[in-house]
Design a protein around this motif. Structure first.
Motif, PDB file in Angstrom:
ATOM      1  N   ASP A  11       0.835  -1.207   0.000  1.00 29.30           N
ATOM      2  CA  ASP A  11       0.000   0.000   0.000  1.00 29.30           C
ATOM      3  C   ASP A  11       0.870   1.257   0.000  1.00 29.30           C
ATOM      4  OD1 ASP A  11      -2.355  -1.434   0.000  1.00 29.30           O
ATOM      5  OD2 ASP A  11      -2.652  -1.293   2.170  1.00 29.30           O
ATOM      6  N   SER A  34      -8.417   4.478   3.739  1.00 23.72           N
ATOM      7  CA  SER A  34      -9.640   4.333   2.943  1.00 23.72           C
ATOM      8  C   SER A  34      -9.524   3.110   2.029  1.00 23.72           C
ATOM      9  CB  SER A  34      -9.872   5.593   2.091  1.00 23.72           C
ATOM     10  OG  SER A  34      -9.943   6.752   2.913  1.00 23.72           O
ATOM     11  N   PRO A  35     -10.662   2.491   1.673  1.00 21.67           N
ATOM     12  CA  PRO A  35     -10.629   1.380   0.727  1.00 21.67           C
ATOM     13  C   PRO A  35      -9.979   1.841  -0.575  1.00 21.67           C
ATOM     14  CG  PRO A  35     -12.784   1.548   1.761  1.00 21.67           C
ATOM     15  CD  PRO A  35     -12.026   2.789   2.145  1.00 21.67           C
ATOM     16  N   PRO A  36      -9.260   0.944  -1.276  1.00 19.64           N
ATOM     17  CA  PRO A  36      -9.162  -0.504  -1.049  1.00 19.64           C
ATOM     18  C   PRO A  36      -7.946  -0.907  -0.227  1.00 19.64           C
ATOM     19  CG  PRO A  36      -8.192   0.017  -3.166  1.00 19.64           C
ATOM     20  CD  PRO A  36      -8.629   1.340  -2.561  1.00 19.64           C
ATOM     21  N   ARG A  37      -7.352   0.010   0.531  1.00 21.68           N
ATOM     22  CA  ARG A  37      -6.141  -0.317   1.290  1.00 21.68           C
ATOM     23  C   ARG A  37      -6.466  -1.230   2.465  1.00 21.68           C
ATOM     24  NH1 ARG A  37      -3.455   0.476  -3.029  1.00 21.68           N
ATOM     25  NH2 ARG A  37      -3.998   2.493  -3.959  1.00 21.68           N
ATOM     26  N   HIS A  38      -5.448  -1.865   3.013  1.00 21.01           N
ATOM     27  CA  HIS A  38      -5.667  -2.858   4.069  1.00 21.01           C
ATOM     28  C   HIS A  38      -6.405  -2.226   5.253  1.00 21.01           C
ATOM     29  CE1 HIS A  38      -4.971  -5.993   7.047  1.00 21.01           C
ATOM     30  NE2 HIS A  38      -4.589  -6.782   6.059  1.00 21.01           N
ATOM     31  N   PRO A  39      -7.433  -2.907   5.791  1.00 20.16           N
ATOM     32  CA  PRO A  39      -8.222  -2.323   6.883  1.00 20.16           C
ATOM     33  C   PRO A  39      -7.429  -2.042   8.150  1.00 20.16           C
ATOM     34  CG  PRO A  39      -8.843  -4.623   6.479  1.00 20.16           C
ATOM     35  CD  PRO A  39      -7.989  -4.196   5.328  1.00 20.16           C
ATOM     36  N   ARG A  80      -6.725   1.489   9.433  1.00 26.59           N
ATOM     37  CA  ARG A  80      -7.710   2.255  10.204  1.00 26.59           C
ATOM     38  C   ARG A  80      -7.430   2.176  11.701  1.00 26.59           C
ATOM     39  NH1 ARG A  80     -12.416  -0.685   6.750  1.00 26.59           N
ATOM     40  NH2 ARG A  80     -11.449  -0.225   4.728  1.00 26.59           N
TER      41      ARG A  80
END
Length: 385
Positions: free
Chosen positions: A72, A303-308, A311
């Motif tokens: 990412d 933010s999507p689509p990056r790894h959750p 957050r």
């Protein structure tokens, strides 16, 4: 006879000249293959500019969040020749920390904080906290202990065979066992998959891994007959300077946690750690450029689509026992964020936070874990953007 002598003389001259000719030819070929060390190479970017804008980040084997988060960063932070991130697959927190300190080409990497105590003890490095700096706290690794049904508490592991491979389990196993007075027979040589299979086959009593929740290797365990379960790790005071409370539910691990009460565990903050480069060095300036880009674009990464797991990142949360990389601290200071005292998210501050409330109400580890989760969510709403 004269003709024979002449022929012999001619042949001796020819044969003696062959190595010379061959040597000249080989030298010419080597010269043609030799890389150009200076000046432009066709239309390629300038060598010095390209190197000065590139940083390396050591992550972890494919399968967990670290490798994906490294990818990412490479995608989101890319600025061509000005900044390029090269993720490198590492072996895990303990080896990453060693590599950050020792390998010339590693700028920074992902390290779970319980690896600090392990490396400090294992390699006899009393000043390890002076050799590295941290950029930010990213997410948490939860300590998973998969045990046989007969093992009902940590104390039951005294004298038992436990698989804790060096890259994902040994730092947590040694730290927790030493602090709680448990003497287990730890096998750290068997690889993680092999150790888990040996446990399943009945060749051991427990298997330990410090990884993020919903780990595929753990969710994929076939637990026919309920022979295995996730073992409780109490949020004991002896662990609270390193770990934070966490828990596992049947929704997360239906194969190992029965419906009903959650399983208590502890979690170690995972940080982006960097070598303590001198401030006037090129490596410091290069890393500082990366830090500014990372912090400026944290909202994109979250933010999507990056790894959750992005957050869970709290840029301003300090890490107990470590000093923040100066450029990172300057960015946070420059954001003019006003933070209330005692709300910085460190294990020590959170322990005090819990102690203050336990005087009024006795909270279970599950309640403490939920409170900490809510606390982190509140922090993220206060992050500078």
């Amino acid at each position: 006879m004269a003709r024979v002598a002449v022929c012999a003389f001619v042949l001796s001259i020819i044969s003696s000249s062959l190595p010379v000719c061959g040597g000249v030819a080989q030298a010419q070929q080597a010269q043609q293959r030799a890389p150009t060390t200076g000046g432009p190479v066709g239309n390629l970017p300038d060598r010095e500019a390209l190197n000065s804008g590139t940083v390396t980040v050591i992550t972890a084997p494919i399968g967990g969040p670290m490798s994906v988060m490294g990818s990412d960063m490479a995608a989101v932070l890319d600025e061509g020749e000005n900044l390029r991130v090269l993720p490198i697959l590492g072996k895990g927190s303990a080896q990453n920390l060693v590599d950050i300190i020792m390998l010339k080409n590693i700028d920074m990497g992902f390290v779970a904080t319980d690896a600090l105590e392990y490396v400090k003890t294992e390699y006899n490095i009393p000043d390890i906290a002076q050799r590295v700096r941290y950029v930010a706290q990213l997410f948490h690794n939860d300590v998973h202990i998969v045990a046989r049904r007969e093992i009902r508490s940590l104390q039951d592991l005294n004298g038992k065979r436990v698989f804790a491979e060096r890259s994902i389990g040994l730092p947590a196993a040694q730290t927790i066992f030493r602090r709680l007075g448990i003497r287990a027979d730890i096998d750290s040589q068997t690889d993680p998959t092999g150790g888990l299979q040996k446990l399943i086959d009945g060749q051991g009593d427990a298997w330990i891994a410090s990884v993020s929740k919903d780990a595929p290797i753990i969710k994929g365990i076939r637990n026919d007959g309920g022979r295995l379960h996730l073992l409780d790790i109490p949020y004991d005071r002896a662990l609270q300077d390193i770990y934070l409370p966490s828990s596992f539910s049947s929704e997360e691990y239906p194969n190992l946690v029965p419906p009903g009460p959650k399983v208590d565990t502890v979690a170690a903050p995972t940080v982006l750690m960097v070598y303590n480069w001198p401030e006037q060095s090129e490596r410091y300036r290069r890393t500082a450029r990366f830090v500014n880009a990372l912090f400026d674009k944290i909202q994109v990464l979250q933010s999507p689509p990056r790894h959750p797991k992005w957050r869970d990142t709290v840029l301003s949360a300090p890490v107990q026992g470590l000093i923040r990389f100066k450029a990172a601290q300057e960015w946070i200071d420059g954001a003019s964020r006003v933070q209330s005292p005692g709300q910085d998210g460190t294990p020590a501050e959170f322990r005090k936070f819990l102690d203050d409330r336990k005087a009024q109400a006795r909270m279970s580890p599950n309640e403490a874990a939920k409170l900490y989760s809510d606390f982190l969510k509140w922090q993220r709403t206060k992050e500078p953007r």
